[in-house]
Design an enzyme around this catalytic site. Structure first.
Site, PDB file in Angstrom:
ATOM      1  N   HIS A 148       0.660  -1.182   0.005  1.00 17.14           N
ATOM      2  CA  HIS A 148       0.091  -0.080   0.032  1.00 17.14           C
ATOM      3  C   HIS A 148       0.932   1.326   0.093  1.00 17.14           C
ATOM      4  O   HIS A 148       0.457   2.547   0.247  1.00 17.14           O
ATOM      5  CB  HIS A 148      -0.964   0.081   1.174  1.00 17.14           C
ATOM      6  CG  HIS A 148      -2.100  -1.230   1.155  1.00 17.14           C
ATOM      7  ND1 HIS A 148      -2.781  -1.656   2.138  1.00 17.14           N
ATOM      8  CD2 HIS A 148      -2.497  -1.750   0.011  1.00 17.14           C
ATOM      9  CE1 HIS A 148      -3.471  -2.524   1.779  1.00 17.14           C
ATOM     10  NE2 HIS A 148      -3.445  -2.625   0.315  1.00 17.14           N
ATOM     11  N   CYS A 156       2.516  13.707  -6.302  1.00 19.09           N
ATOM     12  CA  CYS A 156       1.115  14.120  -6.828  1.00 19.09           C
ATOM     13  C   CYS A 156       0.260  12.989  -7.235  1.00 19.09           C
ATOM     14  O   CYS A 156       0.846  12.395  -8.158  1.00 19.09           O
ATOM     15  CB  CYS A 156       1.560  15.153  -7.655  1.00 19.09           C
ATOM     16  SG  CYS A 156      -0.126  15.974  -8.324  1.00 19.09           S
TER      17      CYS A 156
HETATM   18  P1  OAD Z   1      -6.489  -3.793  10.464  1.00 21.71           P
HETATM   19  O1  OAD Z   1      -6.765  -2.771  11.521  1.00 21.71           O
HETATM   20  O2  OAD Z   1      -7.598  -4.192   9.744  1.00 21.71           O
HETATM   21  O3  OAD Z   1      -6.393  -5.248  11.235  1.00 21.71           O
HETATM   22  C1  OAD Z   1      -5.215  -5.484  12.182  1.00 21.71           C
HETATM   23  C2  OAD Z   1      -5.347  -6.917  12.717  1.00 21.71           C
HETATM   24  O4  OAD Z   1      -4.417  -7.128  13.874  1.00 21.71           O
HETATM   25  C3  OAD Z   1      -6.611  -7.144  13.392  1.00 21.71           C
HETATM   26  O5  OAD Z   1      -7.161  -8.370  13.372  1.00 21.71           O
HETATM   27  C4  OAD Z   1      -6.217  -6.844  14.927  1.00 21.71           C
HETATM   28  O6  OAD Z   1      -7.072  -7.503  15.925  1.00 21.71           O
HETATM   29  C5  OAD Z   1      -4.996  -7.407  14.751  1.00 21.71           C
HETATM   30  N1  OAD Z   1      -3.796  -6.676  16.014  1.00 21.71           N
HETATM   31  C6  OAD Z   1      -3.957  -5.606  16.312  1.00 21.71           C
HETATM   32  N2  OAD Z   1      -2.756  -5.442  17.146  1.00 21.71           N
HETATM   33  C7  OAD Z   1      -2.117  -6.895  17.325  1.00 21.71           C
HETATM   34  C8  OAD Z   1      -1.230  -7.180  17.885  1.00 21.71           C
HETATM   35  N3  OAD Z   1      -0.281  -6.401  18.941  1.00 21.71           N
HETATM   36  N4  OAD Z   1      -0.774  -8.616  18.006  1.00 21.71           N
HETATM   37  C9  OAD Z   1      -1.551  -9.111  17.295  1.00 21.71           C
HETATM   38  N5  OAD Z   1      -2.639  -9.047  16.658  1.00 21.71           N
HETATM   39  C10 OAD Z   1      -2.913  -7.797  16.474  1.00 21.71           C
HETATM   40  O7  OAD Z   1      -5.070  -3.534   9.667  1.00 21.71           O
HETATM   41  P2  OAD Z   1      -4.543  -4.411   8.314  1.00 21.71           P
HETATM   42  O8  OAD Z   1      -5.312  -5.635   8.119  1.00 21.71           O
HETATM   43  O9  OAD Z   1      -3.327  -3.783   8.229  1.00 21.71           O
HETATM   44  O10 OAD Z   1      -5.020   0.150   3.838  1.00 21.71           O
HETATM   45  O11 OAD Z   1      -5.502  -3.380   7.155  1.00 21.71           O
HETATM   46  C11 OAD Z   1      -5.437  -3.655   5.967  1.00 21.71           C
HETATM   47  C12 OAD Z   1      -5.580  -2.283   5.428  1.00 21.71           C
HETATM   48  O12 OAD Z   1      -6.820  -1.592   5.635  1.00 21.71           O
HETATM   49  C13 OAD Z   1      -4.480  -1.283   5.548  1.00 21.71           C
HETATM   50  O13 OAD Z   1      -3.198  -1.360   4.766  1.00 21.71           O
HETATM   51  C14 OAD Z   1      -5.085  -0.037   5.153  1.00 21.71           C
HETATM   52  C15 OAD Z   1      -6.284  -0.253   5.722  1.00 21.71           C
HETATM   53  O14 OAD Z   1      -7.407   0.251   5.341  1.00 21.71           O
HETATM   54  C16 OAD Z   1      -5.309   1.262   2.803  1.00 21.71           C
HETATM   55  O15 OAD Z   1      -5.462   2.396   3.653  1.00 21.71           O
HETATM   56  C17 OAD Z   1      -5.438   1.200   1.513  1.00 21.71           C
END
Ligand code: OAD
Length: 327
Positions: A148, A156
């Protein structure tokens, strides 16, 4: 060849070290950075949960959309009309990145150790824009795919022209208001940051907005990496965002899949947490990413190597590492 299904971190370590396990990919999300102090997106207290559309410079309709769906703040749909909501939400993250505020976690260091100790790390696909994985300088650049994009470069969205990151940060500091109430010197109203090339107010960090394409590198690397992958480690991601989440079903049926997360994820993509028998290939390592990877590093016999990076870890990771030492 299908690897044996681990029953615990000790047997996962044996699988990783076995000669049958030749190629490993890692897919990470915001959960691997939480120990550094960066909140994730979808947990309580995460970026979407705490979004306050009423504080943002946006039309009534844009605010309504963000109230209905907080992910709207990171869409191309809003950004192409209005630069401010994204920039206001991301202001501290941009300026903190310039100040090197966040440090690579134990989970990030695990990937580095996996590379240096085994040579089996084929790729790390990270959805994180924080650049923490790249702080691990023993991992070759081409091994990391920033699915991402990255917050540490600016350009830009209209014409693609790059802006020097320091210059961009100076403009963010002086032109974008602080909705978090921590920077007394921030302006009270936001004014646009214009592209030096095309003049449009569409400059932002080089991150991927919803509705925009992922870097071609993502698709090229998937095509090369996945067909003969032995082990996929998925860590700290909710697996709800495509196409990043497609890795889990694009790997062959024989690929062992390990999920490191504090909650089960990806069931709708085919991850099976209750599977038994010979067809089963999913292992769930439940817990906080840093704690799980620390245990795995211990099982792999790499604790002394991790300790050499102790002073480069964030405070929460140091605390965890020190308690493992004394315990
Ligand atoms: P999320 O916030 O959707 O998911 C994070 C996951 O990690 C969840 O299942 C939490 O429960 C878990 N979690 C949080 N802290 C943790 C820890 N310390 N140890 C273990 N598990 C933990 O984040 P992403 O999956 O990264 O994209 O989100 C995907 C994408 O959605 C991002 O890259 C971003 C967002 O919108 C864009 O902005 C395009």
């Amino acid at each position: 060849m299908k690897l044996p299904l681990p029953v615990d971190l000790a047997s996962l370590a044996k699988v990783i070290l076995s000669p049958e396990c030749k190629n490993i990919c890692i897919l990470t999300g915001a959960g691997v950075s939480v120990a550094s102090g960066i909140p994730d997106f979808r947990s309580p207290g995460g970026m979407y949960d705490t979004l306050k559309p009423e504080l943002l410079t946006a039309s009534a309709q844009e605010k309504r959309y963000m109230e209905q769906d907080p992910t709207y703040v990171v869409t191309w749909d809003i950004f192409r009309n209005n630069q401010f909501p994204y920039m206001e939400v991301r202001r501290p993250f941009i300026l903190g990145t310039r100040n090197h505020q966040w440090k690579a976690t134990i989970a990030n260091r695990f990937a580095e150790l996996l590379h240096t100790k085994t040579g089996k790390l084929r790729r790390i696909y990270t959805q994180n824009i924080d650049g923490l994985q790249r702080q691990c300088q023993d991992i070759p650049d081409e091994t990391i795919v920033n699915v991402h994009g990255t917050i540490s470069k600016a350009g830009c969205e209209h014409c693609g022209h790059d802006m020097d990151f320091d210059e961009f940060c100076n403009q963010v500091q002086t032109k974008i208001k602080d909705i978090y109430g921590v920077d007394e010197k921030a302006p009270s109203e936001s004014t646009p940051i214009f592209c030096e090339e095309c003049g449009k107010a569409m400059v932002k960090p080089k991150t991927v907005l919803f509705g925009r394409s992922l870097p071609s590198e993502f698709f090229e690397c998937c095509e090369r990496d996945l067909p003969d992958l032995d082990l996929l480690i998925v860590a700290g991601t909710s697996l709800v965002v495509s196409p990043a989440n497609s890795l889990v079903y694009k790997v062959p049926d024989t690929t062992l899949r390990v999920v490191v997360n504090n909650e089960p994820v990806g069931m709708e993509l085919g991850i099976d947490y209750n599977g038994k028998g010979p067809g089963c290939r999913d292992f769930y390592a439940q817990g906080q990413c840093d704690a799980v990877f620390l245990n795995l590093i211990q099982e792999l016999g790499w604790l002394e190597d991790l300790k050499q990076k102790r002073d480069e870890l964030p405070p929460a990771s140091i605390q965890l590492l020190d308690s493992a030492n004394s315990g």
